[in-house]
Design an enzyme around this catalytic site. Structure first.
Site, PDB file in Angstrom:
ATOM      1  N   SER A  15       0.827  -1.215   0.000  1.00 27.29           N
ATOM      2  CA  SER A  15       0.000   0.000   0.000  1.00 27.29           C
ATOM      3  C   SER A  15       0.861   1.264   0.000  1.00 27.29           C
ATOM      4  O   SER A  15       0.480   2.278  -0.593  1.00 27.29           O
ATOM      5  CB  SER A  15      -0.981  -0.003   1.173  1.00 27.29           C
ATOM      6  OG  SER A  15      -0.327   0.185   2.399  1.00 27.29           O
ATOM      7  N   ASN A  16       2.016   1.222   0.643  1.00 27.78           N
ATOM      8  CA  ASN A  16       2.902   2.396   0.581  1.00 27.78           C
ATOM      9  C   ASN A  16       3.492   2.562  -0.815  1.00 27.78           C
ATOM     10  O   ASN A  16       3.636   3.684  -1.301  1.00 27.78           O
ATOM     11  CB  ASN A  16       4.002   2.291   1.640  1.00 27.78           C
ATOM     12  CG  ASN A  16       3.510   2.740   2.995  1.00 27.78           C
ATOM     13  OD1 ASN A  16       3.248   3.917   3.206  1.00 27.78           O
ATOM     14  ND2 ASN A  16       3.348   1.794   3.915  1.00 27.78           N
ATOM     15  N   ARG A  93      13.023  -8.092   4.612  1.00 28.12           N
ATOM     16  CA  ARG A  93      14.329  -8.733   4.781  1.00 28.12           C
ATOM     17  C   ARG A  93      15.302  -7.699   5.321  1.00 28.12           C
ATOM     18  O   ARG A  93      15.284  -6.536   4.902  1.00 28.12           O
ATOM     19  CB  ARG A  93      14.897  -9.260   3.441  1.00 28.12           C
ATOM     20  CG  ARG A  93      14.013 -10.219   2.714  1.00 28.12           C
ATOM     21  CD  ARG A  93      13.742 -11.483   3.458  1.00 28.12           C
ATOM     22  NE  ARG A  93      14.938 -12.272   3.741  1.00 28.12           N
ATOM     23  CZ  ARG A  93      14.940 -13.395   4.455  1.00 28.12           C
ATOM     24  NH1 ARG A  93      13.804 -13.837   4.981  1.00 28.12           N
ATOM     25  NH2 ARG A  93      16.044 -14.069   4.668  1.00 28.12           N
ATOM     26  N   ASN A 109      13.334   4.486   4.142  1.00 26.17           N
ATOM     27  CA  ASN A 109      12.436   3.461   4.683  1.00 26.17           C
ATOM     28  C   ASN A 109      11.261   4.164   5.360  1.00 26.17           C
ATOM     29  O   ASN A 109      11.391   5.298   5.815  1.00 26.17           O
ATOM     30  CB  ASN A 109      13.185   2.605   5.714  1.00 26.17           C
ATOM     31  CG  ASN A 109      12.316   1.504   6.299  1.00 26.17           C
ATOM     32  OD1 ASN A 109      11.556   0.853   5.577  1.00 26.17           O
ATOM     33  ND2 ASN A 109      12.410   1.288   7.607  1.00 26.17           N
ATOM     34  N   HIS A 111       8.658   3.485   8.585  1.00 21.90           N
ATOM     35  CA  HIS A 111       8.494   2.610   9.745  1.00 21.90           C
ATOM     36  C   HIS A 111       7.268   3.060  10.527  1.00 21.90           C
ATOM     37  O   HIS A 111       7.084   4.260  10.757  1.00 21.90           O
ATOM     38  CB  HIS A 111       9.751   2.677  10.619  1.00 21.90           C
ATOM     39  CG  HIS A 111       9.669   1.763  11.802  1.00 21.90           C
ATOM     40  ND1 HIS A 111       9.787   0.391  11.687  1.00 21.90           N
ATOM     41  CD2 HIS A 111       9.423   2.018  13.112  1.00 21.90           C
ATOM     42  CE1 HIS A 111       9.640  -0.155  12.887  1.00 21.90           C
ATOM     43  NE2 HIS A 111       9.420   0.803  13.758  1.00 21.90           N
ATOM     44  N   ASP A 147      16.000  -0.075  11.620  1.00 20.88           N
ATOM     45  CA  ASP A 147      15.132   1.087  11.808  1.00 20.88           C
ATOM     46  C   ASP A 147      15.876   2.276  12.404  1.00 20.88           C
ATOM     47  O   ASP A 147      15.365   2.999  13.278  1.00 20.88           O
ATOM     48  CB  ASP A 147      13.898   0.706  12.653  1.00 20.88           C
ATOM     49  CG  ASP A 147      13.085  -0.371  11.965  1.00 20.88           C
ATOM     50  OD1 ASP A 147      12.984  -0.349  10.734  1.00 20.88           O
ATOM     51  OD2 ASP A 147      12.563  -1.257  12.667  1.00 20.88           O
ATOM     52  N   GLU A 176       1.041   7.170   6.906  1.00 16.25           N
ATOM     53  CA  GLU A 176       2.171   6.652   6.118  1.00 16.25           C
ATOM     54  C   GLU A 176       1.997   7.028   4.657  1.00 16.25           C
ATOM     55  O   GLU A 176       2.939   7.438   3.980  1.00 16.25           O
ATOM     56  CB  GLU A 176       2.270   5.124   6.251  1.00 16.25           C
ATOM     57  CG  GLU A 176       2.637   4.644   7.639  1.00 16.25           C
ATOM     58  CD  GLU A 176       2.802   3.131   7.699  1.00 16.25           C
ATOM     59  OE1 GLU A 176       3.318   2.539   6.738  1.00 16.25           O
ATOM     60  OE2 GLU A 176       2.403   2.538   8.716  1.00 16.25           O
TER      61      GLU A 176
HETATM   62  C1  GRF Z   1       3.850  -0.550   6.701  1.00 22.07           C
HETATM   63  O1  GRF Z   1       3.211  -0.403   7.935  1.00 22.07           O
HETATM   64  C2  GRF Z   1       5.246   0.011   6.766  1.00 22.07           C
HETATM   65  O2  GRF Z   1       5.369   1.096   7.623  1.00 22.07           O
HETATM   66  C3  GRF Z   1       6.031  -1.165   7.303  1.00 22.07           C
HETATM   67  O3  GRF Z   1       5.447  -2.294   6.718  1.00 22.07           O
HETATM   68  C4  GRF Z   1       4.097  -2.021   6.361  1.00 22.07           C
HETATM   69  C5  GRF Z   1       3.985  -2.285   4.896  1.00 22.07           C
HETATM   70  O4  GRF Z   1       2.675  -2.137   4.418  1.00 22.07           O
HETATM   71  N1  GRF Z   1       7.438  -0.983   7.044  1.00 22.07           N
HETATM   72  P1  GRF Z   1       2.436  -2.021   2.869  1.00 22.07           P
HETATM   73  O5  GRF Z   1       3.035  -3.264   2.201  1.00 22.07           O
HETATM   74  O6  GRF Z   1       3.094  -0.757   2.374  1.00 22.07           O
HETATM   75  O7  GRF Z   1       0.955  -1.963   2.704  1.00 22.07           O
END
Ligand code: GRF
Length: 217
Positions: A15-16, A93, A109, A111, A147, A176
């Site tokens: 989704s991001n 990973r 990244n 987080h 992180d 996010e």
């Molecule tokens: C998100 O919560 C991101 O912050 C974390 O892993 C999740 C990934 O979600 N690192 P998506 O695959 O982007 O929906």
């Protein structure tokens, strides 16, 4: 200015990645996605990337007995696609120091916590258990420690009385999807730079007001 050629690494739903792809679909956005790369062949995000017309590839970590060889294969695929910059978006990973150094200050990244609180997994459960009143998410440059790295942007959300890990996660995820494209825009426009392991805005301030809970576009 040429658009920053960006590769996105995913492992799951993506989704991001989709939030980044939506931003990049605007030709005026200063970055473009040249490749979405997954270590999981079944990652749902691969289909979502294809829906955006973005090239995808899989580098399955199970095919590599050594992490260094897996990391090198990732870098090779990214570079072959012309990537100059990499966004980790739910990439599950650990990347070895060799990869992180190769992409130093060209690797972001996201987080799901207000770093440096709650590094690692299960951040929403841990935030509830700790009784914090504010939780949130962070976009940061990547360093070899988990992180860790210079913080570009953060958004905070309140923890509400009836929150479960799921409701809290959903409220954080919404943020996010706002801050990842916003942070990539700032980096691609060279509006921020890393100095002394902190991110400095081009105004010379640590935070010009746009890096924490950024206003809606
Ligand atoms: C998100 O919560 C991101 O912050 C974390 O892993 C999740 C990934 O979600 N690192 P998506 O695959 O982007 O929906």
């Amino acid at each position: 200015m040429a658009r920053l050629k960006t590769g996105v690494l995913i492992s799951g739903r993506g989704s991001n990645m989709a939030a980044l792809a939506e931003a990049c679909a605007d030709p005026g956005f200063p970055a473009e996605i040249v490749l979405v790369l997954s270590n999981e062949p079944g990652a749902a995000g691969l289909g979502r990337a294809q829906d955006f017309g973005i090239p995808t590839a899989v580098v399955d970590h199970r095919a590599f007995p050594e992490r260094a060889a897996f990391d090198a294969a990732l870098s090779d695929r990214l570079e072959a696609a012309g990537a100059e910059f990499v966004c980790l978006a739910g990439f599950m990973r650990l990347l070895a120091a060799g990869f992180v150094e190769r992409w130093r200050d060209r690797l972001l990244n996201i987080h799901p916590s207000l770093l440096p609180a709650f590094r690692g997994l299960d951040t929403h459960e841990r935030a509830l258990a700790a009784g914090v009143l504010l939780h949130g998410c962070t976009v940061h440059f990547v360093r070899p420690d988990l992180d860790d790295g210079p913080i570009v942007m953060q958004a905070a959300v309140p923890v509400l009385p009836r929150d479960t890990a799921d409701t809290l996660a959903a409220r954080v995820l919404e943020q996010e999807h706002r801050i990842y494209p916003a942070a990539l825009r700032l980096v691609a426009e060279r509006a921020v730079r890393v100095e002394g392991e902190r991110v400095i805005h081009r105004t010379g301030w640590r935070n010009d007001g746009s890096l924490a809970n950024p206003p809606h576009p």
